[in-house]
Design an enzyme around this catalytic site. Sequence first.
Site, PDB file in Angstrom:
ATOM      1  N   ASP A 200       0.926  -1.287  -0.337  1.00  0.00           N
ATOM      2  CA  ASP A 200       0.521  -0.203   0.011  1.00  0.00           C
ATOM      3  C   ASP A 200       0.568   0.986   0.445  1.00  0.00           C
ATOM      4  O   ASP A 200       1.772   1.289   0.915  1.00  0.00           O
ATOM      5  CB  ASP A 200      -0.780  -0.707   1.295  1.00  0.00           C
ATOM      6  CG  ASP A 200      -2.025   1.038   1.629  1.00  0.00           C
ATOM      7  OD1 ASP A 200      -3.210   0.650   0.319  1.00  0.00           O
ATOM      8  OD2 ASP A 200      -1.608   1.974   1.746  1.00  0.00           O
ATOM      9  N   GLU A 283       6.113   4.937  -9.801  1.00  0.00           N
ATOM     10  CA  GLU A 283       6.748   4.970  -9.976  1.00  0.00           C
ATOM     11  C   GLU A 283       7.777   3.800 -10.843  1.00  0.00           C
ATOM     12  O   GLU A 283       7.942   2.964  -9.722  1.00  0.00           O
ATOM     13  CB  GLU A 283       7.994   5.171  -9.328  1.00  0.00           C
ATOM     14  CG  GLU A 283       7.303   6.586  -8.306  1.00  0.00           C
ATOM     15  CD  GLU A 283       7.628   8.432  -9.394  1.00  0.00           C
ATOM     16  OE1 GLU A 283       8.679   8.093 -10.161  1.00  0.00           O
ATOM     17  OE2 GLU A 283       6.753   9.247  -9.991  1.00  0.00           O
TER      18      GLU A 283
END
Length: 571
Positions: A200, A283
């Site tokens: 998460d 990312e």
Amino acid sequence: MADLMWWQKAVFYQIYPRSFADGNGDGIGDIPGIVNSLDYLQDLGIDALWLSPHYPSPQFDVGYDVADYTGVDPEYGALEDFKRFLDGAHQRGIRVILDLVLNHTSDRHPWFVESRSGRDNPKRDWYVWHAGKNGTHPNNWYSTFGGPAWERDSRTAEYYYHYFFKEQPDLNWRNAEMKKAMWQAVRYWLDLGVDGYRLDAIGTIFEDPGLPDHSVPETLIELGLAAYHAGSEAERKALAEEYKALFKYQLDLPEVHDLMRELRALVDEYDEPLRMLVGETDEIAFYGNGHDELHMNFNFPLMRTERLSPAWIRANQKERLVALPPGAWPCNTLGNHDSPRVHSRYGDGKHDGALARLSLALMLTLWGTPFLYNGEEIGMTDILFDDVGIFRDNLGVWFYNAAVNELKVPPAEAVRLAAKFGRDKCRTPMQWANAPNAGFSPEGARTWLPVNPNYAQGVNVAEQRDDPGSMLNFYKRLLRFRRQTPALVAGDYQPLHEQAEDYFAFLRRSAADRQACLVVLNLSDKAHTLNFEVMPRTARCLFSTSKTEGARHDLSELKIAPFEIYIGELA
Ligand code: GLC
Ligand code: CA
């Protein structure tokens, strides 16, 4: 395909436990309910499950506020139920990954209860505490869920940091003891046999210890509302940049990479079978060198559009795939418990069913591991509640209050905006049957969120099971087909006809499996006759929504029907 790891071949399915299946009839999904649904999942044809948080939690953020990392929420069952679930899944060849919330705990977690009890408490430093500045917050940082990122605790007259709700205090990952305790929890489930973790919000784990102020003039709610009204991709991009600047000192700090390497090394100690990590982040940098950080990171940029146009998909693939480090494996998704449902988001109001089928075809034919969200297989849709009293997502509640109080939006308009902005819309109970409470809970039970009434219009499992033309049977057919088609799993990706505006065409070729497939996804209502300059010039149809399978087609004049999904094997 033989050389691939299990998680590279798998299709993942996300279970949102509160809404998936209610085993004891109290209106709340639970683990016994999931156990009862394992045959359904096996029959559907998925290979692995991602279970959203099942840990004890006050449920302020529906489980993403963890109060005990090694337990099971009593509302969801007991540890024995979890073990039955894990065994049952494994017996059916289904792997299971859990959700791991590293950034923060619940404010009711015993660690935080201790931490806040006094400045000298041994666990004080397990969280991020700071003195105020000039009688107010330590700096001007926001919580991404609204308001300041700092909450003053009157007991000790200091502030604690929270990137999300104030009910979710951030852990201090610079504290070695805390880290040790968390790694123990990580091992606990791996020792029990779980196959990995979905991580998460990893970008939020560290923040700049110097606490510099950000210098963005707009408020968070102003940016949120502007993004909502943004008319063009360029506007949306510019706002995303501003958002980044707003959280510059709170996101994606270099230290996250060190931590991910450490976690990867821990997980790599388990090799029978190999475990895996997938990060909730855009990312690509979190792949590390391709082998030393996360196994996969979600390709979220793909889903951030209101229309899956061929140009959008091609541009996304081009950008993502060249950026991957050598050996890294992509991971695609179009929806989860935080985003609109595929059927609602990518539909055009007229061809929603066809577009939803195309979105599945996209997931199952692109290079990479697909993640699907529960309920998409029956075409569940968003539902916008028109009463804040019904909201269970506190983010929607915050948005409503901020819109009314800060921006003076009229309440009726604010509810509409908040229902769209909030996440309840995609979290309603799974629709198992055309029966009271959609067959999720028995008649008379009060489900934790209302069921979407469209269960009575065919959006339910029981009726779709018996209908060969249903979304559910389409999912089953395409999932089975992918398993038998190595080029779709292991093949490379080569876009074709890169200027085409209506359709997305590409090759998937696996030399090791001696298979090459041409995929054409016609995302438009126009028919086309296409000339593909590939060798050989004929293809055998393996899967199509319009053609007979097994038929041979001349690729110099391949006729494609409106919204057709065509997959042909180069002969
Ligand atoms: C992730 C979860 C989201 C949650 C947040 C805070 O983004 O997907 O549901 O609210 O983290 O834990
Ligand atoms: Ca229940």
